[in-house]
Each structure stands twice: as C-alpha cells, then as structure tokens.
Design an enzyme around this catalytic site. Structure first.
Site, PDB file in Angstrom:
ATOM      1  N   CYS A  85     -10.695   5.942   3.827  1.00  0.00           N
ATOM      2  CA  CYS A  85     -10.218   4.546   3.828  1.00  0.00           C
ATOM      3  C   CYS A  85     -10.630   3.792   5.089  1.00  0.00           C
ATOM      4  O   CYS A  85     -10.401   2.588   5.193  1.00  0.00           O
ATOM      5  CB  CYS A  85      -8.705   4.505   3.653  1.00  0.00           C
ATOM      6  SG  CYS A  85      -8.156   5.326   2.157  1.00  0.00           S
ATOM      7  N   CYS A 208       3.917   1.288  -1.776  1.00  0.00           N
ATOM      8  CA  CYS A 208       2.519   1.713  -1.893  1.00  0.00           C
ATOM      9  C   CYS A 208       1.580   0.511  -1.858  1.00  0.00           C
ATOM     10  O   CYS A 208       1.888  -0.536  -2.434  1.00  0.00           O
ATOM     11  CB  CYS A 208       2.288   2.409  -3.229  1.00  0.00           C
ATOM     12  SG  CYS A 208       3.403   3.769  -3.570  1.00  0.00           S
ATOM     13  N   SER A 209       0.420   0.690  -1.233  1.00  0.00           N
ATOM     14  CA  SER A 209      -0.652  -0.293  -1.426  1.00  0.00           C
ATOM     15  C   SER A 209      -1.155  -0.104  -2.853  1.00  0.00           C
ATOM     16  O   SER A 209      -1.029   0.968  -3.429  1.00  0.00           O
ATOM     17  CB  SER A 209      -1.779  -0.062  -0.419  1.00  0.00           C
ATOM     18  OG  SER A 209      -2.309   1.245  -0.553  1.00  0.00           O
ATOM     19  N   ILE A 211      -4.088  -0.331  -6.089  1.00  0.00           N
ATOM     20  CA  ILE A 211      -5.485   0.009  -6.367  1.00  0.00           C
ATOM     21  C   ILE A 211      -6.224  -1.317  -6.581  1.00  0.00           C
ATOM     22  O   ILE A 211      -5.756  -2.169  -7.335  1.00  0.00           O
ATOM     23  CB  ILE A 211      -5.556   0.919  -7.610  1.00  0.00           C
ATOM     24  CG1 ILE A 211      -4.896   2.276  -7.279  1.00  0.00           C
ATOM     25  CG2 ILE A 211      -6.982   1.104  -8.075  1.00  0.00           C
ATOM     26  CD1 ILE A 211      -4.642   3.158  -8.484  1.00  0.00           C
ATOM     27  N   LYS A 331      -0.703  -3.519   1.806  1.00  0.00           N
ATOM     28  CA  LYS A 331       0.399  -3.556   0.839  1.00  0.00           C
ATOM     29  C   LYS A 331       0.273  -4.730  -0.131  1.00  0.00           C
ATOM     30  O   LYS A 331       0.420  -4.542  -1.338  1.00  0.00           O
ATOM     31  CB  LYS A 331       1.741  -3.627   1.600  1.00  0.00           C
ATOM     32  CG  LYS A 331       2.963  -3.923   0.768  1.00  0.00           C
ATOM     33  CD  LYS A 331       3.385  -2.746  -0.086  1.00  0.00           C
ATOM     34  CE  LYS A 331       3.002  -2.721  -1.511  1.00  0.00           C
ATOM     35  NZ  LYS A 331       3.201  -3.766  -2.428  1.00  0.00           N
ATOM     36  N   HIS A 335      -6.122  -3.001  -1.313  1.00  0.00           N
ATOM     37  CA  HIS A 335      -6.785  -1.950  -0.541  1.00  0.00           C
ATOM     38  C   HIS A 335      -7.960  -1.346  -1.313  1.00  0.00           C
ATOM     39  O   HIS A 335      -7.883  -0.206  -1.790  1.00  0.00           O
ATOM     40  CB  HIS A 335      -5.735  -0.882  -0.179  1.00  0.00           C
ATOM     41  CG  HIS A 335      -6.232   0.235   0.663  1.00  0.00           C
ATOM     42  ND1 HIS A 335      -7.279   0.128   1.557  1.00  0.00           N
ATOM     43  CD2 HIS A 335      -5.815   1.533   0.772  1.00  0.00           C
ATOM     44  CE1 HIS A 335      -7.479   1.287   2.156  1.00  0.00           C
ATOM     45  NE2 HIS A 335      -6.617   2.160   1.682  1.00  0.00           N
TER      46      HIS A 335
END
Ligand code: COA
Length: 389
Positions: A85, A208-209, A211, A331, A335
C-alpha cells in the site's frame, strides 16, 4: 549543493468504484491533470516512477513501467515500484532521489490501482499478498484481520475502546464531505460506526478503508528547472524517509508499535531539519481506524497509548492543533492502494498551496507531512512538504 525538489504540478482522478476504467486510463487522466497543473511539457520528463501493487491479480498486467509511460504520453525510462500500500510513495521517493542525485531535472511520479473489477473476496486475497506468505497468509490472515489483532492488543496494553476508534472514522468522513474526489462524501455519526456490521472484531464497516479504483500523479522538478522555466511551484519536498520492520506481526517485539514508521519519520525529519512540533498538518495512512493512532504515535506526535483519543478530544479534527487527514484519509477518500501515497502528496500540495476545499482551515500552515504504510507497516514512507515561496 544538492538541489531542492519542487512539486510543479499534481493530478488525481476521483477515487471510488469505477471498475470500467482500466488502470492505464486512470493513470493517463491523473498524469494529464498533473502536466496541465505544472505547465510542464511531457517532452521534458526524464524518468517515470510508477506505483502499483496488484495489477497482475486484478488486470493480469505486469510490465507496467512502459505501459504507463505510453498511457501518460512520455518517452522516458519508466519503472514500476511495489511496496504494497506504500507503492505510490515509493514512486515519489524514487523521483525525489533521482532529482537530488543530479541525474534528472524533471520526473513524473504516481500510481494507480484498479480493484473493484474483481470481487471483494478476490481483492481480499490479492491484498493478503502484502502479508508474510509462510507465516500469515497460510494461516488465513486478511488485512482487516491483521489490523484487528493490533487494535485488540492496543486496547489490552493501553486501554481505549471502539468509541475512540469511531471518532477517527467520524472525523475523516466529515473531512471528506466537500472533497469531490473522495469515495464517501457523507458524514456519519458515532452510532453509525458502532452499529455497523462487524468486519473483524473490533472493526465494523466504518473502521475500514474501502476498496477503490483511482490514480494520482505529480510532476517533480529541480530548483533550477523551476527557476529557468518560471514555474509557479511553491511547495518543496524537503524531507523523505523510509523504514522497514519485520514482515509478519508474529515476528515483532510489539504489535502496537510501528518502528518502520518511526524510522521513516526520523529520517524525513532529519532530512528536512525539523521535528514533529514543526508539522502543521498531516495525511496519515488510516487503512483501519487504529492505524491512524499508531501512525501519530510512531511519528512522535503522541506518546504510545495516547493517540487513540486524539480525535475524540478534538486535537486532530479540522479545527484541532494538528488537523489529520483533511482529505478524508483512506477511510473516506478511498484507498486504491498503488495510488494512495501520491494522492496524499496531491492533497497535501493543494492544502498548502491554498487550493484545496479544506485549505481555509489551515491557512497558516507551511509544513505538511505524509505517512504511507505497506502491509501491517512492514514498510513505511514519510515525506515532509514545505511552502518555500
Ligand atoms: N466504509 C464505508 N462504507 C463502505 C465501506 C467502507 N470501508 N465499504 C463498503 N461500504 C459501503 C458501500 O458503499 C455500500 O453502500 P451502499 O449499499 O449504500 O451502496 C455497502 O457498504 C456495501 O458495499 P460492498 O462493496 O458490497 O462492501 P463489501 O462487504 O464487499 O466490502 C469491506 C466491505 C469492509 C470488507 C471492504 O471495503 C474491505 O475489505 N475493506 C478493507 C480493504 C483493505 O484491506 N485495504 C488494504 C488495507 S491495508
């Protein structure tokens, strides 16, 4: 004397679900915007450094250096960098080093990721390759799972709870409301976070970030080039640092410290000749809510165990002493992993130049920091940006 590295121009696609756009289309769009912003011709580019993590998996596409040079319309040596990442920041750092070495005066850096053209299960599997194959992937570790282990250990060692984490998510969603490039331009409240479906305890959906698909690019130039061409390039990358740690969580002395980030931060601070107290605004890698707290502690803004309540106390909110993730962070902005590092640079450049939607909140800011982590922070890259004119 080593030259300064100016950010001549930045570009970024919207982040979000846009599975019909290939990563080459995404990167071409981001690069196009960066060239226009920079007022620099493609012909001037002497190297391209490009970050991507899971192109082989999502698009069956390797050998992306030349592919992205073609997409961006540049004829120059082109290299792909991969650091999970943190791939986008690896590309930025390589560009900084190339200009500082004297080899080049103009580089195009950036990254892209296409993730939503495959299923969530497939993306989760692809992302897990950023963990240790022998000791973690084979045991079924996923990234929500790995970071939830870190969060639970943090609660055990220092205290804190889900509500502390929820304040981080609420803050970052709030920051993204006016950001047209963000995946989620909507505010949420603490109850939304606490009542969301569980992903991996203690994380719910909003910890969670997401998709995401997207790309970011920047044109970096030497001081001399900026001066000779009369460029309006007021932001300089004055600090660059990179750190490493044990690849797997089980191999580490502590699961609640991220020494790769500490090392990257110390290197970047030393490079820039300043320290944490000099930073006015930060974009940090909040792939999961706990990651923002771990980043702020590793970078020296907080002692271990203290950053988890920073958002709750209003210290890192838009009107706090150290606004963090004014873009919305991973977030809420999204991402697309290979793009994220350069997107942080793009957002920070605009924040410091005064042309970001949230710039007014940091109108006195002259020093910004970006923190971009790979895996469970086995790798980390930090940059310091300063307004120089
Ligand atoms: N935050 C807020 N909302 C989210 C979200 C997130 N992270 N992920 C999805 N959503 C929303 C979607 O917009 C959608 O809303 P809608 O019904 O109003 O349109 C809904 O939740 C369902 O979306 P979907 O895409 O079906 O979710 P999913 O269950 O397939 O995936 C996660 C959700 C959390 C599993 C996925 O986002 C994920 O794996 N995130 C972590 C990614 C990661 O590990 N990155 C690397 C970090 S190191």
């Amino acid at each position: 004397m080593v030259t300064g590295v100016r950010i001549a121009g930045v570009g970024m696609t919207p982040f979000g679900k846009q599975s019909e756009r290939t990563s080459r289309e995404l990167f071409a769009a981001a690069a196009d915007e960066a060239f226009t912003d920079a007022s620099v011709s493609r012909d001037a580019v002497e190297e391209l450094f490009y970050g991507n993590f899971m192109g082989e998996f999502a698009e069956t596409q390797g050998h992306q250096g030349p592919l992205m040079a073609n997409a961006a319309g540049v004829v120059a040596p082109a290299t792909r960098l991969e650091s999970a990442c943190a791939s986008g920041s690896a590309a930025v750092r390589q560009g900084v080093q190339s200009i500082r070495s004297g080899d080049t005066d103009v580089v195009l850096v950036g990254g892209a990721e296409r993730m939503t053209n495959i299923s969530t299960a497939e993306t989760t599997e692809a992302l897990s390759a950023a963990a240790d194959g022998l000791w973690e992937i084979s045991a079924g570790v996923t990234f929500p799972g790995a970071y939830s282990l870190m969060a639970n250990r943090y609660f055990h060692e220092f205290g804190g709870d889900r509500e502390d984490l929820a304040h981080i998510a609420v803050k970052n969603h709030e920051n993204a409301v006016e950001n047209d490039l963000a995946q989620f331009q909507r505010a949420i409240d603490i109850e939304d976070v606490l009542e969301a479906p569980t992903v991996s305890s203690p994380f719910g959906l909003y910890d969670c970030s997401p998709i995401s698909d997207g790309a970011a690019a920047a044109v970096l130039v030497s001081d001399d080039f900026a001066e000779e061409h009369g460029l309006d390039a007021p932001i300089e990358i004055t600090g660059s640092g990179q750190g490493v740690d044990n690849m797997s969580l089980q191999g580490r002395k502590s699961m609640v410290k991220t020494p790769a980030a500490r090392r990257a931060g110390e290197m970047a601070y030393e490079d820039a000749g300043l320290g944490p107290a000099d930073i006015d605004v930060a974009e940090v890698h909040d792939c999961f809510t706990i990651a923002e707290a771990l980043a702020l502690e590793a970078l020296g803004f907080y002692e271990p165990g203290e950053a988890i309540s920073a958002a709750r106390n209003g210290e890192t909110t838009i009107d706090g002493d150290l606004p963090v993730n004014l873009s919305g962070g991973l977030k809420a902005k999204g991402h697309p992993v290979g793009a994220t590092g350069c997107a942080q640079l793009t957002e920070m450049t605009k924040l410091l130049r005064g042309d970001h939607v949230n710039s007014d909140a940091v109108s006195d800011a002259s020093v910004g920091l970006t923190h971009n982590a790979g895996g469970t922070v086995a790798s980390c890259i930090v940059h310091v940006l300063e307004v120089v004119e």
